[in-house]
Design an enzyme around this catalytic site. Structure first.
Site, PDB file in Angstrom:
ATOM      1  CG  PHE A 137      32.032   8.675  17.770  1.00 15.20           C
ATOM      2  CD1 PHE A 137      31.512   7.472  18.222  1.00 15.20           C
ATOM      3  CD2 PHE A 137      31.577   9.175  16.559  1.00 15.20           C
ATOM      4  CE1 PHE A 137      30.556   6.792  17.484  1.00 15.20           C
ATOM      5  CE2 PHE A 137      30.626   8.493  15.814  1.00 15.20           C
ATOM      6  CZ  PHE A 137      30.117   7.289  16.281  1.00 15.20           C
ATOM      7  CG  ASP A 209      29.986  14.229  21.778  1.00 10.73           C
ATOM      8  OD1 ASP A 209      28.955  13.784  22.336  1.00 10.73           O
ATOM      9  OD2 ASP A 209      30.249  14.035  20.580  1.00 10.73           O
ATOM     10  CE1 TYR A 234      22.677   7.387  17.978  1.00  6.75           C
ATOM     11  CE2 TYR A 234      21.780   9.414  17.074  1.00  6.75           C
ATOM     12  CZ  TYR A 234      22.830   8.531  17.223  1.00  6.75           C
ATOM     13  OH  TYR A 234      24.030   8.804  16.617  1.00  6.75           O
ATOM     14  NE  ARG A 383      29.901   0.119  21.842  1.00  6.30           N
ATOM     15  CZ  ARG A 383      29.483   1.238  21.257  1.00  6.30           C
ATOM     16  NH1 ARG A 383      30.060   2.386  21.546  1.00  6.30           N
ATOM     17  NH2 ARG A 383      28.521   1.228  20.375  1.00  6.30           N
TER      18      ARG A 383
END
Ligand SMILES: *Cc1c(COP(=O)(O)O)cnc(C)c1O
Length: 422
Positions: A137, A209, A234, A383
């Site tokens: 990412f 991560d 989240y 996705r």
């Protein structure tokens, strides 16, 4: 369980499977608009019903009525630690090792800085490379490059492109192996224990991560002997838009854990208002400053729901949902130029499935128009996230039926303007 290709799955069979689903009751703990199949819980989790009441209570009573007393009486000050302890079992962490705070980017910065410092003060002092993947990412790469340049000590970020290159890059110059456990685009899941072992065998520290793993796949940070971890609340943890992230520092590293964001919340006695900094004992030193209490408080509603099940049960259903989705797409949408990029192998798969399509963005917008909400990531990737707490087998069936209809009729608009968030 793989589907038997000789007996085509029917919608009725999916409905029956939902009725037998041991997680079925949890779906009613979420608020989802009617007519929507929500397959984007990997980006923004759906809202637990209880969250609205909690938000009302935090704003009206704790803030509105009790005012500043709530730092003590409502436990605001301890929230990062209390929530961290509640999150800990989901990632194989112990009490007092996790705080919910700041953003994933910031926590990554703190953990990476601490890892480099540990190396600099030990036998790894000459090591200068931070190894990660080019497919990571982007914020993870940006933060690492930013820190490496800022330190002006010759640190560099090495971006690798394949598994073979990854193992080779973990060499005598590697200070920190910094990886995202489940890739945000492909859904590929690394073998955390194996890579951490390899890093340690070569003298490197391993920072993970867990943004696309926490609440999505079973995790055991201690069994894997990971050094540091960060992640999101989240996404699969349903904490709400922009909810604070988390950072894990195992007890064995806490005493020597030092990062540059030494704000008053990481101080041993914040209300001593002393001019000199002294780090808190334990995980408190991973904090920095005052937290967004309203948002932080809502994280608890998402975490509470996980206490009604187990990550083993979540994983079992996640694999069943992703298997069903892959099988239905491949059997009913063949010939429409879809390419599976997510591993078929269970051990290597997270909880989302990605397919490429030459017009992926337009097809995804058409899906969203029809109530099937996934998202799009460059290049060409559609996705679809599967969140076992609220996604059912009939949802999967309906999503694929709509996808097939869109593809067969070519019912997507190639001239669409893109929003800021895809
Ligand atoms: C979602 C995600 C982030 C988000 O970082 P923020 O600082 O919360 O914006 C970071 N890293 C990875 C791997 C992610 O998937």
């Amino acid at each position: 369980m793989r589907l038997d290709c000789s007996t085509p799955v029917t919608r009725d069979a999916c409905v029956a499977r939902d009725e037998r689903d041991p997680l079925r009751a949890l779906r009613d703990c979420f608020e989802l608009p009617p007519g929507v199949v929500y397959l984007d819980g990997n980006s923004l989790g759906a809202r637990p019903r209880a969250t609205l009441q909690r938000a009302q209570d935090v704003v009206a009573r704790e803030w509105g009525n009790d005012l500043i007393k709530s730092w003590n009486s409502a436990g605001w000050f301890d929230l990062p630690k209390r929530l961290g302890n509640r999150l800990a079992p989901l990632i194989g962490a112990l009490d007092g090792e996790v705080v919910v705070t700041d953003t994933t980017s910031l926590n990554l910065f703190k953990a990476l800085a601490a890892a480099l410092r540990l190396q600099a003060n030990g036998p790894g002092a000459a090591r200068r490379t931070i190894v990660t993947e080019r497919s990571n990412f982007p914020t993870d790469i940006y933060m690492a490059e930013g820190l490496a340049q800022w330190l002006e000590r010759g640190y560099r970020v090495r971006l690798v492109d394949s598994a073979e290159e990854l193992f080779g890059a973990i060499d005598a110059d590697c200070a920190v192996l910094m990886l995202t456990h489940v890739n945000y685009r492909t859904g590929y899941q690394h073998d955390m224990a194996q890579l951490t072992r390899h890093a340690h065998a070569h003298g490197a520290l391993a920072l993970w991560d867990l943004a696309h793993s926490a609440g999505a796949v079973p995790l055991d940070l201690h069994a894997a002997q990971a050094d540091f971890a960060v992640g999101c609340t989240y996404k699969y943890l349903n904490g709400g838009p922009g909810a604070p992230a988390f950072i894990w520092v195992p007890q064995r590293h806490q005493e020597r854990f030092a990062h540059p964001l030494t704000g008053w919340w990481s101080h041993a006695r914040p209300f001593a208002m002393a001019p000199g900094f002294a780090p808190a004992d334990g995980i408190g030193r991973a904090l920095c400053g005052t937290q967004p209490v309203v948002s932080l408080a809502l994280v608890e509603c998402g975490l509470e729901l996980f206490e009604q099940t187990s990550m083993a049960a979540v994983r079992e259903k996640s694999l069943a949902l992703t298997d069903l989705f892959i099988d239905l797409v491949e059997s009913t949408c063949a010939g429409h130029r879809l390419g599976l990029v997510t591993p078929r192998e269970h051990a290597r798969r997270g909880s989302h499935v990605s397919f490429t399509h030459p017009h992926g963005y337009a097809v995804m917008q058409a899906l969203i128009e029809r109530g099937v909400i996934g998202d799009y990531r460059e290049p060409e990737i559609m996705r679809f996230g599967f969140t076992p707490l609220y996604t059912g087998y009939a949802d999967v069936w309906d999503a694929v039926a709509i996808l097939r209809d869109i593809l067969e009729r070519g019912a997507y608009d190639l001239a669409l303007e893109r929003g800021a968030v895809t």
